[in-house]
Motif scaffolding. Structure first.
Motif, mmCIF file in Angstrom:
data_model
loop_
_atom_site.group_PDB
_atom_site.id
_atom_site.type_symbol
_atom_site.label_atom_id
_atom_site.label_comp_id
_atom_site.label_asym_id
_atom_site.label_seq_id
_atom_site.Cartn_x
_atom_site.Cartn_y
_atom_site.Cartn_z
ATOM 1 N N GLY A 79 -35.973 -37.553 5.915
ATOM 2 C CA GLY A 79 -37.205 -38.083 5.340
ATOM 3 C C GLY A 79 -38.405 -37.552 6.092
ATOM 4 O O GLY A 79 -38.301 -36.594 6.862
ATOM 5 N N THR A 80 -39.550 -38.173 5.877
ATOM 6 C CA THR A 80 -40.796 -37.736 6.501
ATOM 7 C C THR A 80 -41.503 -38.933 7.136
ATOM 8 O O THR A 80 -41.041 -40.072 7.025
ATOM 9 N N ARG A 81 -42.608 -38.656 7.771
ATOM 10 C CA ARG A 81 -43.433 -39.739 8.312
ATOM 11 C C ARG A 81 -44.149 -40.463 7.177
ATOM 12 O O ARG A 81 -44.290 -39.924 6.073
ATOM 13 N N GLN A 82 -44.631 -41.679 7.479
ATOM 14 C CA GLN A 82 -45.254 -42.526 6.454
ATOM 15 C C GLN A 82 -46.520 -43.181 6.992
ATOM 16 O O GLN A 82 -46.637 -43.409 8.206
ATOM 17 N N ARG A 83 -47.430 -43.474 6.092
ATOM 18 C CA ARG A 83 -48.628 -44.217 6.442
ATOM 19 C C ARG A 83 -48.951 -45.208 5.343
ATOM 20 O O ARG A 83 -48.628 -44.983 4.172
ATOM 21 N N VAL A 84 -49.635 -46.272 5.739
ATOM 22 C CA VAL A 84 -50.149 -47.232 4.769
ATOM 23 C C VAL A 84 -51.568 -46.826 4.407
ATOM 24 O O VAL A 84 -52.373 -46.488 5.285
ATOM 25 N N THR A 85 -51.858 -46.820 3.114
ATOM 26 C CA THR A 85 -53.209 -46.497 2.669
ATOM 27 C C THR A 85 -54.200 -47.459 3.309
ATOM 28 O O THR A 85 -54.048 -48.673 3.209
ATOM 29 N N ARG A 86 -55.214 -46.928 3.979
ATOM 30 C CA ARG A 86 -56.139 -47.744 4.763
ATOM 31 C C ARG A 86 -57.237 -48.329 3.884
ATOM 32 O O ARG A 86 -57.901 -47.629 3.133
ATOM 33 N N GLY A 122 -20.013 -38.352 9.424
ATOM 34 C CA GLY A 122 -20.161 -37.181 10.280
ATOM 35 C C GLY A 122 -21.407 -36.347 10.074
ATOM 36 O O GLY A 122 -21.593 -35.327 10.749
ATOM 37 N N TRP A 123 -22.283 -36.751 9.155
ATOM 38 C CA TRP A 123 -23.514 -36.004 8.917
ATOM 39 C C TRP A 123 -24.612 -36.447 9.890
ATOM 40 O O TRP A 123 -24.575 -37.555 10.415
ATOM 41 N N ASN A 124 -25.581 -35.583 10.069
ATOM 42 C CA ASN A 124 -26.773 -35.928 10.843
ATOM 43 C C ASN A 124 -27.926 -36.259 9.908
ATOM 44 O O ASN A 124 -27.921 -35.885 8.731
ATOM 45 N N ILE A 125 -28.921 -36.954 10.455
ATOM 46 C CA ILE A 125 -30.135 -37.291 9.717
ATOM 47 C C ILE A 125 -31.325 -36.693 10.466
ATOM 48 O O ILE A 125 -31.393 -36.767 11.693
ATOM 49 N N GLN A 126 -32.255 -36.102 9.723
ATOM 50 C CA GLN A 126 -33.386 -35.421 10.343
ATOM 51 C C GLN A 126 -34.705 -35.914 9.730
ATOM 52 O O GLN A 126 -34.796 -36.093 8.508
ATOM 53 N N ILE A 127 -35.710 -36.111 10.580
ATOM 54 C CA ILE A 127 -37.051 -36.468 10.114
ATOM 55 C C ILE A 127 -37.954 -35.253 10.218
ATOM 56 O O ILE A 127 -38.035 -34.609 11.270
ATOM 57 N N GLN A 128 -38.633 -34.924 9.138
ATOM 58 C CA GLN A 128 -39.644 -33.875 9.146
ATOM 59 C C GLN A 128 -40.963 -34.494 9.617
ATOM 60 O O GLN A 128 -41.528 -35.356 8.958
ATOM 61 N N SER A 129 -41.439 -34.037 10.779
ATOM 62 C CA SER A 129 -42.624 -34.654 11.377
ATOM 63 C C SER A 129 -43.907 -33.892 11.094
ATOM 64 O O SER A 129 -44.968 -34.247 11.639
ATOM 65 N N ASP A 130 -43.843 -32.862 10.272
ATOM 66 C CA ASP A 130 -45.043 -32.073 10.006
ATOM 67 C C ASP A 130 -46.155 -32.943 9.418
ATOM 68 O O ASP A 130 -45.918 -33.792 8.561
ATOM 69 N N SER A 131 -47.374 -32.707 9.888
ATOM 70 C CA SER A 131 -48.510 -33.527 9.447
ATOM 71 C C SER A 131 -48.864 -33.304 7.987
ATOM 72 O O SER A 131 -49.587 -34.106 7.393
#
Length: 542
Positions: free
Chosen positions: A257-264, A345-354
């Motif tokens: 998945g990716t990073r998340q933000r709440v609409t300000r 046995g799978w890995n999980i990865q986070i995409q941290s790109d802005s």
């Protein structure tokens, strides 16, 4: 009771006039019981009329009724004084030694607990700063044409659904499946048609149940990658899927998945609390990912999976029959998916790109507390299920940091008790030096303020005006600790907090046109700073 012995008892005029004391006959016994000092070495006062080098030890003893008379010489006084001084010194020394021992033990416990509690923060700062996003290759293994997007919806807020679908369409996936209740299929179809959202298939289920809705769409998926997206998320740019798919360049990665933000929305305290909630979650996820690749939960707001993981009978059966202590689960879908991926046995990865930070909305009133309760319950149910049924969580060769931060760290609550324990240990360790204690307390308090807000720094750098919410955020962190304790005793409450699903299942008879109008006028282009910047700075699609 007291009387002076006549001076004529002395055998020489050159002797010293001594003060005599008449004591009760049972004095010897009571004195030895209470003080441990043997009579007649008890000293009162003596007054010498003349100093002489000759000391007379009076040998005779006169009994008078029930009292015994003793005369103490100057030498007796000196001896007794020395005994009292020795006993006082010994008692004082013993007290000091006990106090010192308590202080040393308290200090050792304080240091151990301090390291145990804050090691993850110190290491986390380094991990956050050093973690690198996954780059998009010139010739990627997967493109958006390899993606089917599944969007379960209650159709509660049509404008949010439309805005969500418009963001998805910009990324050009192979297919989009929107799943709602049978009663609202036609309304959703009209909504999609009027807002010109191509490539979208609308499916229906008998009852709103997110797991059932997801499984319904999976029957139609024929691409290598499946992306689940909630109906209240906004993907920031047309290259969002490209950044997300970059994680699958590693053949061991099964989901991500990716990073998340709440609409300000400035000024709303619940909006700020939601912002803080997701900012802390981003921090925790990135830090664990940077160290050993672990994660507590791959958020269901938007997550990507290799379709081969989801399209098997084992997954379908377990996903649909997941339960907690005999109660079927509608929520906790993302917890199950995280557990299933890791256990196979799978890995999980986070995409941290802005450029790949999606935005979402949370409740902005007291319903936010209901959301928090649902999240906390889901987290605890999921973690306890993993600890009961799986082995990967304690595999030190795979997830040592995750074991420490996620599974052991979850018991450090409520925060107010943990903080109070630290101050209590520091009080015992600081001894009687009030100035040193005050300095130690001030230093610990400053450290606590820093650690409770360091995870919010990325947001505060972007929005420095929100620093005014820090006191409220800290108070909420203490409240959240008690919510966590309450949730631990109410884990069998599996309802979806904040949503009346039965009411949402009903057809909105007579409301279709107003809803469509609302969807068209409400789904304005997303103008949040993060998304606008992403669109301007993202490289052109190749």
């Amino acid at each position: 009771m007291y009387s002076s012995r006549p001076a004529d008892v002395l055998s020489s005029p050159e002797s010293i006039l001594h003060t005599a004391v008449v004591l009760p006959a049972d004095f010897n016994h009571s004195l030895e019981e209470t003080s441990g000092i043997q009579a007649p070495t008890l000293v009162t006062t003596t007054h010498s009329l003349r100093t002489t080098n000759i000391f007379h030890q009076l040998s005779n003893e006169q009994q008078t009724g029930s009292a015994t008379t003793f005369v103490f010489t100057t030498r007796s006084l000196e001896t007794t004084a020395n005994i009292f001084q020795a006993q006082f010194t010994a008692h004082h020394t013993e007290t000091v030694m006990v106090s010192s021992l308590v202080g040393q033990v308290a200090f050792a416990v304080f240091i151990a607990f301090f390291i145990f509690r804050y090691l993850k923060t110190v290491v986390g700062i380094y991990a956050w700063l050093s973690f690198k996003p996954k780059p998009i290759l010139e010739k990627p293994t997967f493109t958006s044409e390899d993606v089917s997007v599944v969007c379960p919806t209650t159709f509660k807020t049509p404008d949010e659904l439309v805005m969500c679908l418009k963001g998805i369409v910009r990324c050009s996936p192979a297919a989009i499946y929107v799943v709602t209740s049978h009663a609202n299929v036609e309304a959703v179809k009209q909504c999609v048609k009027k807002n010109s959202i191509p490539g979208t298939t609308v499916l229906g289920v008998e009852k709103l149940n997110k797991r059932v809705q997801m499984l319904k769409a999976l029957e139609f998926v024929d691409t290598k990658i499946t992306v689940f997206a909630d109906d209240d998320v906004v993907w920031p740019s047309e290259r969002y899927l490209d950044y997300l798919l970059a994680i699958f360049e590693d053949p061991k990665v099964g989901a991500g998945g990716t990073r998340q933000r709440v609409t300000r929305r400035s000024g709303n305290i619940f909006n700020w609390l939601g912002i803080g909630y997701l900012e802390r979650r981003n921090w925790n996820n990135i830090c664990c990912q940077a160290i050993d690749g672990s994660i507590s939960t791959l958020s269901g707001r938007t997550s990507a999976y290799r379709s081969e993981i989801l399209q098997c009978d084992e997954f379908r059966y377990q996903f649909q029959n997941d339960s907690w202590r005999g109660k079927p689960l509608n929520s906790d879908d993302d917890k199950f998916l995280t557990r299933f991926v890791y256990s196979h046995g799978w890995n999980i990865q986070i995409q941290s790109d802005s450029h790949a930070i999606l935005e979402t909305t949370l409740e902005e009133d007291w319903k936010f507390i209901d959301q928090c309760m649902r999240w906390v319950r889901a987290s605890k149910r999921g973690n306890f299920t993993v600890m009961e049924n799986e082995s990967y969580w304690c595999d030190l060769s795979r997830f040592p940091w995750g074991l420490y931060v996620i599974y052991i760290g979850q018991f450090q609550t409520p925060a107010i008790l943990m903080d109070g324990l630290q101050f209590a240990l520091l009080y015992l360790a600081s001894g009687s030096d009030s100035q040193a204690r005050a300095t130690a307390f001030a230093s610990l308090a400053a450290w606590m303020v820093f650690t409770k807000n360091v995870k919010l720094m990325p947001h505060l750098v972007r929005n420095p005006g929100d620093i005014r919410f820090i006191p409220a955020s800290m108070l909420f962190s203490y409240l959240h600790g008690f919510l966590s304790v309450y949730a631990a005793f109410t884990l069998t409450h599996v309802a979806w907090g904040g949503k009346d699903l039965k009411a949402l299942e009903k057809a909105k008879m007579g409301e279709t046109e107003p809803l469509l109008t609302s969807a068209q006028t409400g789904a304005e282009p997303h103008d949040q700073t993060t998304c606008v910047l992403s669109q301007r700075t993202t490289p052109e699609r190749k």
